[in-house]
Every structure is written in C-alpha cells, then in structure tokens.
Design an enzyme around this catalytic site. Structure first.
Site, mmCIF file in Angstrom:
data_model
loop_
_atom_site.group_PDB
_atom_site.id
_atom_site.type_symbol
_atom_site.label_atom_id
_atom_site.label_comp_id
_atom_site.label_asym_id
_atom_site.label_seq_id
_atom_site.Cartn_x
_atom_site.Cartn_y
_atom_site.Cartn_z
ATOM 1 N N ARG A 1 -10.046 1.056 6.933
ATOM 2 C CA ARG A 1 -9.767 0.395 5.789
ATOM 3 C C ARG A 1 -10.727 0.435 4.620
ATOM 4 O O ARG A 1 -10.068 0.318 3.360
ATOM 5 C CB ARG A 1 -9.331 -1.153 6.134
ATOM 6 N N PHE B 1 0.241 11.006 8.065
ATOM 7 C CA PHE B 1 -0.430 9.744 8.227
ATOM 8 C C PHE B 1 -1.700 9.705 7.583
ATOM 9 O O PHE B 1 -2.586 10.509 7.974
ATOM 10 C CB PHE B 1 -0.532 9.345 9.732
ATOM 11 N N ASP C 1 0.708 -1.204 -0.170
ATOM 12 C CA ASP C 1 0.099 -0.244 0.038
ATOM 13 C C ASP C 1 0.673 1.312 -0.023
ATOM 14 O O ASP C 1 0.578 2.242 -0.859
ATOM 15 C CB ASP C 1 -0.915 0.046 1.077
ATOM 16 N N ASP D 1 7.036 4.016 3.252
ATOM 17 C CA ASP D 1 7.403 4.812 4.000
ATOM 18 C C ASP D 1 8.835 4.795 4.407
ATOM 19 O O ASP D 1 9.962 5.551 3.785
ATOM 20 C CB ASP D 1 6.599 4.902 5.434
HETATM 21 P P1 IMP Z 1 7.581 1.303 6.205
HETATM 22 O O1 IMP Z 1 7.996 -0.214 6.538
HETATM 23 O O2 IMP Z 1 8.035 2.378 7.099
HETATM 24 O O3 IMP Z 1 7.774 1.609 4.656
HETATM 25 O O4 IMP Z 1 5.932 1.357 6.073
HETATM 26 C C1 IMP Z 1 5.254 0.455 5.137
HETATM 27 C C2 IMP Z 1 4.151 -0.148 6.119
HETATM 28 O O5 IMP Z 1 3.859 0.925 7.123
HETATM 29 C C3 IMP Z 1 2.930 -0.013 5.079
HETATM 30 O O6 IMP Z 1 2.772 -1.232 4.559
HETATM 31 C C4 IMP Z 1 1.642 0.425 5.819
HETATM 32 O O7 IMP Z 1 0.922 -0.762 6.543
HETATM 33 C C5 IMP Z 1 2.262 1.312 7.238
HETATM 34 N N1 IMP Z 1 2.331 2.690 6.898
HETATM 35 C C6 IMP Z 1 3.059 3.590 6.602
HETATM 36 N N2 IMP Z 1 2.630 4.753 6.588
HETATM 37 C C7 IMP Z 1 1.401 4.489 6.696
HETATM 38 C C8 IMP Z 1 0.250 5.736 6.967
HETATM 39 O O8 IMP Z 1 0.273 6.854 6.652
HETATM 40 N N3 IMP Z 1 -0.967 5.098 7.225
HETATM 41 C C9 IMP Z 1 -1.030 3.796 7.378
HETATM 42 N N4 IMP Z 1 -0.323 2.845 7.367
HETATM 43 C C10 IMP Z 1 0.977 3.310 7.030
HETATM 44 MG MG MG Z 2 0.855 -2.628 5.608
#
Ligand code: IMP
Ligand code: MG
Length: 179
Positions: free
Chosen positions: A168, A155, A103, A106
């Site tokens: 969701r 967020f 999705d 980040d």
């Molecule tokens: P990362 O591992 O920090 O790159 O984050 C990826 C995961 O964190 C995604 O698969 C999301 O499930 C969750 N995530 C990151 N940012 C958000 C947000 O703004 N809203 C909801 N879920 C997030």
């Molecule tokens: Mg996720």
C-alpha cells in the site's frame, strides 16, 4: 524516488498520479460541490484521498471528511463479489451532498453498495470519484463521475492498493511480475 524493484512493473508513476489528481480536483471544483462531505472508502483509498483532499484545498474546495470501511476481497486477488461493512462512518448524511472516494472501480459492487446504503440514509446528492477504472471488470451498472485513469484488466498494487495487505505504501501504481 524509491528504489526500482525487479518484481514490480511501474504502470503509473508518482508524477503522473500527482498531475492527474490536480486535474481531478479542478474538475470537482468546476462541478460546484458546495458544502460537500467526502466519504473515503477504506482501506484502499486512504493514500489517494489524502492527496485528493489537499489538491481540493488548493483549488478552494474545503470539504468535511468521513470514512467507511468496506471489504470484498479477503486476501485474494479476485473479488468475492460480496461486500461487507466493516466499520461505519460517524457523520449523519441525511440531506448532505456527498463525494464518495474509492481507489479503484472494478466489478462495481463496492461503489454500488456504498451508494445505495448512503442513499437509503437520505443523502441529498451522491457523486463518485475513483483514481482507477477497470471498466472491463464491470458486473453491475456503475460509472464514476470523476475518474483518474482507465486501466486494463490487471491486478494493480501501490498507492494504497494492496495484495494481501502489502504494497500500500508504494508511491506509484504497479503490477506484480509473475514468478
Ligand atoms: P469492485 O467492488 O469489484 O468494484 O472493487 C473495488 C474494490 O476492490 C476496490 O476498493 C479495491 O479495494 C479492490 N480492488 C479491485 N481491483 C483491485 C486491484 O487491481 N488491486 C487491488 N485492489 C483491487
Ligand atoms: Mg478498496
């Protein structure tokens, strides 16, 4: 249309999402994906993946699909930075061409974790597709091959993305208003 809510600011509308996903499917098709196995990273990407898969079929790409459940957030709005495998996929990936679908990208920890695990199992090729890219959030080197939208460091919720397992089902991407 769903009713407007005073507590949520719409950032990306349903129509904008649908249009962009059709474009993403064309980009993926143009990359000649061949006999690709789409690996959907749950839970957040189940809504995006459902629409992306149907958009791919419309442009003549007919992948196999499997699911991998990872978690890094717990119930807070900031990543714990540690990714856990909650439920593994069932297909063998050795020698396969994979398209990892998430999705949102980040910090990068989730996609790096998934990519490295699948590489270790002998995947022949691993491409990545995310609906949203928060590139200011990156803590490890990771860029997706296909990106739906670049967004700022906020967020977001909806279209599969949750805050504490809620929101969701919203058909758009939004931001929760403070208070
Ligand atoms: P990362 O591992 O920090 O790159 O984050 C990826 C995961 O964190 C995604 O698969 C999301 O499930 C969750 N995530 C990151 N940012 C958000 C947000 O703004 N809203 C909801 N879920 C997030
Ligand atoms: Mg996720």
């Amino acid at each position: 249309m769903v009713p407007q809510r005073p507590d949520i600011e719409v950032l990306i509308t349903e129509d904008e999402i649908a249009l962009r996903i059709a474009g993403l499917a064309q980009e993926i098709a143009a990359g000649d994906p061949g006999d690709v196995l789409v690996v959907v990273i749950l839970k957040g990407s189940f809504v995006f993946a459902a629409d992306l898969l149907r958009a791919l079929e419309r442009v003549g790409v007919s992948p196999q699909v499997d699911f991998l459940t990872l978690a890094s957030y717990g119930e807070s709005a900031t990543s714990s930075g540690k990714v856990k495998l909650i439920q593994d996929m069932s297909e063998n990936v050795a020698g396969r061409r994979l398209l990892l679908v998430d999705d949102i990208l980040d910090s990068g920890q989730t996609l790096v974790f998934a990519r490295d695990a699948l590489r270790e199992r002998g995947a022949a090729e691993i491409k990545t597709c995310v609906l949203l890219d928060k590139n200011e959030g990156r803590q490890v080197a990771m860029e997706a091959d296909y990106v739906g939208f670049e967004i700022g460091n906020r967020f977001v919720i909806g279209y599969g993305l949750d805050f504490a397992h809620r929101f969701r089902g919203l058909p758009y991407i939004g931001v929760l208003n403070e208070d």
